[in-house]
Design a protein around this motif. Structure first.
Motif, mmCIF file in Angstrom:
data_model
loop_
_atom_site.group_PDB
_atom_site.id
_atom_site.type_symbol
_atom_site.label_atom_id
_atom_site.label_comp_id
_atom_site.label_asym_id
_atom_site.label_seq_id
_atom_site.Cartn_x
_atom_site.Cartn_y
_atom_site.Cartn_z
ATOM 1 N N LEU A 93 0.838 -1.187 -0.002
ATOM 2 C CA LEU A 93 0.041 0.030 -0.042
ATOM 3 C C LEU A 93 0.827 1.347 0.019
ATOM 4 N N ALA A 94 1.763 1.301 0.637
ATOM 5 C CA ALA A 94 2.753 2.281 0.639
ATOM 6 C C ALA A 94 3.363 2.638 -0.769
ATOM 7 N N ASP A 95 3.456 1.735 -1.802
ATOM 8 C CA ASP A 95 4.079 2.021 -3.034
ATOM 9 C C ASP A 95 2.933 2.327 -3.934
ATOM 10 N N MET A 175 -3.339 12.548 2.512
ATOM 11 C CA MET A 175 -2.490 13.685 2.818
ATOM 12 C C MET A 175 -1.116 13.381 2.981
ATOM 13 N N GLU A 176 -0.703 12.200 2.861
ATOM 14 C CA GLU A 176 0.746 11.854 2.674
ATOM 15 C C GLU A 176 1.090 10.906 1.805
ATOM 16 N N SER A 177 1.770 11.289 0.777
ATOM 17 C CA SER A 177 1.969 10.324 -0.443
ATOM 18 C C SER A 177 3.667 9.752 -0.453
ATOM 19 N N SER A 178 4.315 10.023 0.699
ATOM 20 C CA SER A 178 5.672 9.710 0.582
ATOM 21 C C SER A 178 5.606 8.011 0.987
ATOM 22 N N ILE A 181 7.365 7.240 4.365
ATOM 23 C CA ILE A 181 6.530 7.617 5.384
ATOM 24 C C ILE A 181 5.667 6.579 5.552
ATOM 25 N N LEU A 182 4.951 6.322 4.610
ATOM 26 C CA LEU A 182 3.654 5.181 4.594
ATOM 27 C C LEU A 182 4.294 4.095 5.000
ATOM 28 N N ARG A 183 5.296 3.289 4.342
ATOM 29 C CA ARG A 183 5.968 2.118 4.813
ATOM 30 C C ARG A 183 6.288 2.283 6.331
ATOM 31 N N SER A 184 7.045 3.347 6.869
ATOM 32 C CA SER A 184 7.249 3.315 8.390
ATOM 33 C C SER A 184 6.081 3.035 9.295
#
Length: 194
Positions: A93-95, A175-178, A181-184
């Motif tokens: 989901l992070a990528d 709100m956050e697409s990095s 950050i999402l993976r963390s």
């Protein structure tokens, strides 16, 4: 008189409309765009979808939800390491740069955007979350029995935690697409599966 027979595949038409809803969102998808994508005229549309655009959207959400759950549960069941499969699913989901069937973000977006406005959409998304929670809980229960994970937390609660994570990451992605950050965030939440 029964009216004219349908000369199109409703399931296929709904799938094509889903692509428009995914790209445009419910509010900005126009009737012309939906009809063009579906390849049908207004008469056929209103014959099949008496509730208009709203009925089409609800059927889109239901069809997508059923397909997503079947594919996800089938892949989970077939995997050699179900706990690892769940981890990889979440980390993917992070990528995710777009909204695709494997990740279910179309459903996550529907939950965020319209579930409070429409009872049917809320019901469909709530049913999906409950089914996912049950599937996660069953997987965790088996992993605990097999000594695959050390956590002694209640599998039902872990199942809800994972359902909440799936739901919440779709909100956070707005709100956050990095990916970093999402993976963390995801890794921190998935520690409960170690």
């Amino acid at each position: 008189m029964a009216g004219r027979p349908k000369i199109f595949d409703e399931q296929e038409a709904v799938a094509k409309a889903t692509e428009v809803f995914k790209d445009k969102g419910y509010d900005t998808a126009s009737a012309d765009e939906l009809l063009c994508a579906m390849g049908i005229g207004k008469g056929s549309f209103y014959l099949a979808f008496k509730g208009g655009k709203q009925e089409l959207y609800i059927r889109s959400i239901r069809q997508f939800s059923d397909s997503f759950y079947q594919k996800f549960s089938g892949s989970l069941t077939a995997s050699d390491d179900q706990v690892q499969f769940i981890k990889e699913f979440f980390l993917s989901l992070a990528d995710a740069s777009d909204c695709d069937k494997e990740r279910g973000c179309y459903l996550g977006n529907a939950l965020v955007q319209l579930s409070e406005k429409d009872h049917d959409i809320k019901k469909i998304t709530a049913q999906l979350l409950k089914k996912l929670q049950t599937l996660f809980a069953e997987t965790i229960r088996n992993a605990q029995k097999n000594g695959q994970i050390a956590s002694t937390e209640d599998p039902e609660v872990i199942g809800w935690h994972l359902s909440n994570l799936w739901n919440g990451i779709h909100v956070t992605r707005r709100m956050e697409s990095s990916p970093e950050i999402l993976r963390s965030i995801l890794k921190m939440n998935l520690k409960i599966l170690d």
